[in-house]
Design an enzyme around this catalytic site. Structure first.
Site: not given
Lengths: 115, 237, 590
Positions: C15, C17-18, C20, C224, C243, C245, C255, C257-258, C356, C390, C401, C406
């Site tokens: 992975g 992503g952030g 990894g 995965d 969750q 969203h 999405l 954003t909040e 989400h 995640e 969350r 996250s």
């Protein structure tokens, strides 16, 4: 940093600057010649050779031809490195361009100072 | 229901001698303006061998850059109404890079040029216990630069990059080069400039602005290249 | 088979992503031989879609801010099944992790005095809920995830991390002792299969939002890592907790954003009423996401939705003015125009609660070591396997969350996993090499696909799975409907075991990858369905019509699900933070 021994100034910045300076010289010389032709509509051979007998015109002309050499070399070198990926073909092309520019230069010097 | 003809570039190295264009007919649902990526997904349901990259499907990951009816763009945020003429859509891979299969190109050269400009902050002063301070004005200089998603739409629309992908950094890489030159926190200005001052890396840009024309994020690499040139000039004179 | 190519590393991270990339950075800097396997080029990972920010008490917006207040909010947000030792760790280490990101070059937005800009997000408070709304979410405009992911990738280039990009991990390789010893992976470009051997394997594979028909998640979010671990006999935790969203763009699922509500936007129904004032009188639109999502659905059910079908509400932003919208929320303006054909400067955005985030995942300790349970029901570390982000369930999010947590989870626990592995390796951690039959086992899925000559289409089975989850395991759940869903899912599972791969060519065969992903979606869906049906209460994101109250006597615990089992095991929630008194469960109102 990409190395290139055949470029004019070896630095992208100097090539870039030289091309712009030489363009200015070429533009000024064009204005000069066009101006002369406009103001003397029935130019005789004497008037024309008289103009080129003046030292400053000779120097200006030489400067212009030097500018052509620089401008053309940088420009045509760029074209060659874009479109001619084969090294031998590119070297052949570059040699031909160099030869033509050299001939221009010699011819100009001969015409101006008459050796 | 309206019909769409999709002309798709096909190439599978295991079964094709050379690339070919294949036509598909697709019934489109009424009253919905599909994205090009939706069309590809529908086609892939018919023929699972159709190959393309995709991930976020909202225009932020940069996976699905392709040539859509003649112009580079992201399939996921290009709607059919923007590109379909006479009910026909033509999809080809990004030009100028080797094709692996169908719409998937080998982006190694593109990434190599990105890595070459040292795309990371260089600051060797001792790290403070909190963040490094930066004024909102200095931070604003990074707007329009850090948003690049590396989709390669710009670099693959640039003739200078087509001819010299090994030597010309290309608009995407140069945009990032300027992103770090412009960052008030970066200390490697001279080192960065020294690596760009040759006749190829930056100066192959002839300012034709194809990059600006296609950037799906509305960024302006030509302007960034202009800034780099001015900085080189300022430093050298 | 014996001639399968073998690559050997100290650690392999699956992975890009952030989490990894953050783990990879830690390991690359430690000098261990590390590789990142990613099925997409790393900056195409889903972290890139995160918008609003990273929540952390760095005391910029409020110089008196305190990580303990952040901890309180997170525990409350989790509806008290977040592990308090892990939340304590995340909130206290958080500022350091965020400052590190800034030092790497992350282009955070700034305040007038040059510090990182922080905006208010849902569920944030000062002084343990007594001091009103806090502004604790560090932001880079509304592209924080993009900025974070690119910065981490850049830092990894600088550190010289090795990347195996566009490689797909198929299954974990476990040795006779049950220790994890790397993975079998396909290089997508040429289709070659490799055995990647490593003493430490990190699952940083992100979420699995694609089990639902409508989701904010990228198409690659197929769980995965979860699927691989489940097939290796490792349990998953709290998988019923998904969750929704509140603000996914109606029709597209993308999405919003909040942070829009943080900046002052609010939700309205078809009558233009700011309905959150009725549901959460204090926090209003900045209540917990579960609370807001439920309120929205109730508005729709009571006939106050907009559009011809009455199936969405609106997010109003125009009152914030063009300047604020373009400087603080430029990405939202773009997305809204593209996907809703609406300019938020002039009109409200049609929105609907959309799947989400997966709060559940692989149970781990703070160091990212994946946990199973022994015969006595005690936690047992799986040697050689780590998880973060995640895909993991540390658990800091519990049943719900908070926005901005996250990204903090990613960097704090990606970093922690890296540190833990570094430490273990220093202490001489090692496991037995895998033998050929172990590798063979991890290749069985591939072999089944290669030998398929008829069967169902992957796309059709996937669609049926997603529709089943959407219908039976959405925002509101009910026992009978879930049992129906579970029965349907069992049929889907049989069909999934029989999918056909018509195109067996090797080069960049995405159909093969999609077929392999389908198995993982199915594992996640099944875990979700069983856990949700079993948890007979309402807590956080898990809201049941037939059990509307929270039931602390029976369910103040995690659920643990093993593949193939009909029910779940209960696992204790950690209530013992190390430096602060524990937060006792209270009634959760906003």
């Amino acid at each position: 940093m990409v190395r290139s021994v055949t470029s004019f100034g070896r630095s992208g910045l100097s090539d870039w600057l030289l091309q712009r300076f030489s363009a200015i010289v070429l533009a000024l010389y064009t204005l000069f010649i066009v101006g002369v032709l406009l103001f003397t509509p029935d130019m005789s051979y004497e008037q024309w050779s008289g103009l080129f007998a003046q030292e400053w015109v000779k120097i200006f002309t030489l400067l212009t031809v030097l500018s052509i050499v620089i401008h053309a070399w940088i420009g045509l070198w760029t074209v060659g490195t874009d479109y001619l990926p084969k090294v031998w073909l590119r070297l052949l092309y570059q040699s031909a361009v160099l030869l033509v520019l050299f001939v221009y230069l010699i011819a100009t010097v001969r015409a101006l100072w008459g050796f | 229901m309206s019909q769409l003809t999709v002309s798709l570039y096909r190439y599978n190295p295991e079964s094709d001698q050379k690339p070919r264009m294949q036509e598909f007919q697709l019934d489109l649902p009424e009253g919905k303006d599909l994205m090009v990526l939706d069309v590809l997904a529908l086609l892939k349901e018919q023929d699972t061998s159709i190959t393309y990259r995709r991930s976020c499907r909202e225009g932020v990951c940069g996976s699905d850059g392709m040539n859509i009816s003649g112009k580079n763009g992201l399939a996921c945020i290009t709607s059919l109404s923007q590109v379909v003429k006479n009910n026909k859509l033509v999809l080809r891979p990004l030009p100028g890079l080797p094709v692996i299969r169908d719409l998937v190109v080998d982006m190694s050269l593109f990434y190599k040029q990105y890595e070459r400009i040292q795309p990371y902050l260089i600051n060797n002063s001792p790290v403070p216990s909190i963040e490094r301070l930066q004024s909102p004005e200095d931070r604003a200089k990074l707007d329009g630069l850090y948003e690049c998603i590396l989709c390669a739409c710009c670099s693959t629309s640039c003739p200078s990059f087509w001819w010299n992908p090994e030597k010309f950094v290309g608009p995407a890489g140069l945009l990032q080069a300027w992103r770090f030159l412009a960052d008030s926190r970066d200390q490697a200005t001279e080192e960065r400039l020294a690596k760009l001052d040759d006749p190829f890396s930056v100066f192959r840009c002839r300012g034709i602005m194809n990059c600006v024309n296609v950037c799906p994020k509305g960024l302006n690499p030509t302007k960034a290249i202009g800034h780099i040139r001015s900085m080189l000039l300022k430093q050298a004179t | 088979m014996a001639n399968i190519n073998k690559l050997t590393y100290d650690a392999v991270i699956i992975g890009g992503g952030g989490s990894g990339l953050r783990a990879a950075l830690q390991l690359a800097q430690s000098g261990l031989k590390t590789a990142v396997i990613s099925k997409v080029f790393p900056t195409r990972s889903h972290t890139v879609s995160a918008q609003g920010g990273i929540t952390c008490a760095i005391a910029s917006a409020d110089p008196n801010d305190d990580w303990r207040w952040h901890m309180y909010d997170t525990v409350k947000g989790s509806d008290y099944i977040g592990d308090q030792d892990a939340i304590e760790y995340m909130c206290s280490v958080g500022p350091q992790a965020v400052f590190e990101l800034e030092h790497m070059g992350l282009p955070f937005s700034r305040t007038e005095n040059g510090r990182i800009y922080q905006r208010p997000f849902g569920g944030q408070s000062k002084d343990y809920g007594k001091g009103g709304q806090a502004a604790r979410t560090c932001a880079a405009a509304d592209r924080t995830g993009h900025a974070l992911l690119h910065t981490l990738y850049q830092a990894n280039i600088k550190a010289g991390t090795e990347f195996l990009n566009e490689w797909y991990a198929v299954d974990l390789v476990t040795n006779a002792a049950g220790d994890v010893r790397g993975v079998v992976a396909i290089c997508i470009e040429d289709g070659e299969v490799h055995y990647v051997d490593a003493k430490a394997t990190v699952l940083a594979t992100g979420g699995a939002g694609r089990i639902y028909a409508s989701t904010t998640n990228a198409l690659i979010n197929t769980g995965d890592g979860i699927g691989m671990a489940m097939r290796a006999g490792i349990p998953v935790q709290d998988m019923e907790m998904w969750q929704f969203h509140p603000t996914g763009i109606y029709g597209a699922g993308t999405l919003v954003t909040e942070g829009c509500r943080g900046e002052g936007g609010y939700l309205i129904n078809k009558d233009g009423e700011r309905f959150m004032e009725r549901y959460a009188p204090n926090a209003k639109d900045l209540a917990g996401r579960d609370v807001v999502a439920r309120a929205m659905i109730l508005e729709l059910l009571e006939g106050r939705g907009g559009g011809p079908e009455g199936d969405h509400v609106f997010l109003k932003l125009d009152h914030l003015g063009e300047e604020v919208l373009h400087s603080r929320l430029p990405g939202i303006c773009e997305l809204s125009k593209t996907f809703a054909h609406v300019d938020p400067v002039k009109e409200p955005i049609p929105v609907v609660p959309t799947c989400h985030y997966m709060m559940g995942g692989l149970p781990t300790n703070i160091g990212g070591q994946v946990l199973s349970r022994d015969a006595a029901g005690k936690d047992k570390v799986i040697n050689g396997l780590y998880a973060c982000g995640e895909a993991a369930c540390v658990s800091v999010h519990g049943a719900n969350r908070l926005g901005g947590n996250s990204l903090l989870d990613l960097v704090v626990f990606g970093r922690a996993a890296g540190l833990q592995i570094e430490q273990s390796m220093k202490e001489g951690f090692s496991t037995d090499l895998a033998v050929e039959s172990d590798i063979e086992r991890a290749m069985s899925r591939l072999q089944r696909l290669e030998s398929s000559n008829s069967g169902e289409s992957v796309a059709q089975v996937r669609k049926d799975l997603q529709n089943c989850m959407q219908l039976h395991f959405g925002v509101f759940r009910e026992g009978k409907s879930m049992q129906e869903g579970l029965a349907k899912l069992k049929v889907v599972a049989e069909r999934a075991a029989n999918v056909h791969l018509p195109d067996k060519t090797k080069a960049f065969n995405t159909a093969r990858i999609e077929a392999l992903e389908l198995d993982n979606l199915l594992e996640v869906a099944m875990a979700t369905a069983v856990s949700a049906e079993q948890r007979t209460e309402s807590r956080g994101a898990h809201a049941r019509d037939d059990f509307q109250e929270r039931d602390d006597a029976n369910w103040l615990c995690h659920t643990l699900y093993f593949k193939g089992e009909p029910g779940v095991h209960r696992r204790d929630v950690n209530m013992q933070p190390k430096t602060v008194p524990s937060f006792e469960p209270k009634i959760r109102t906003y």
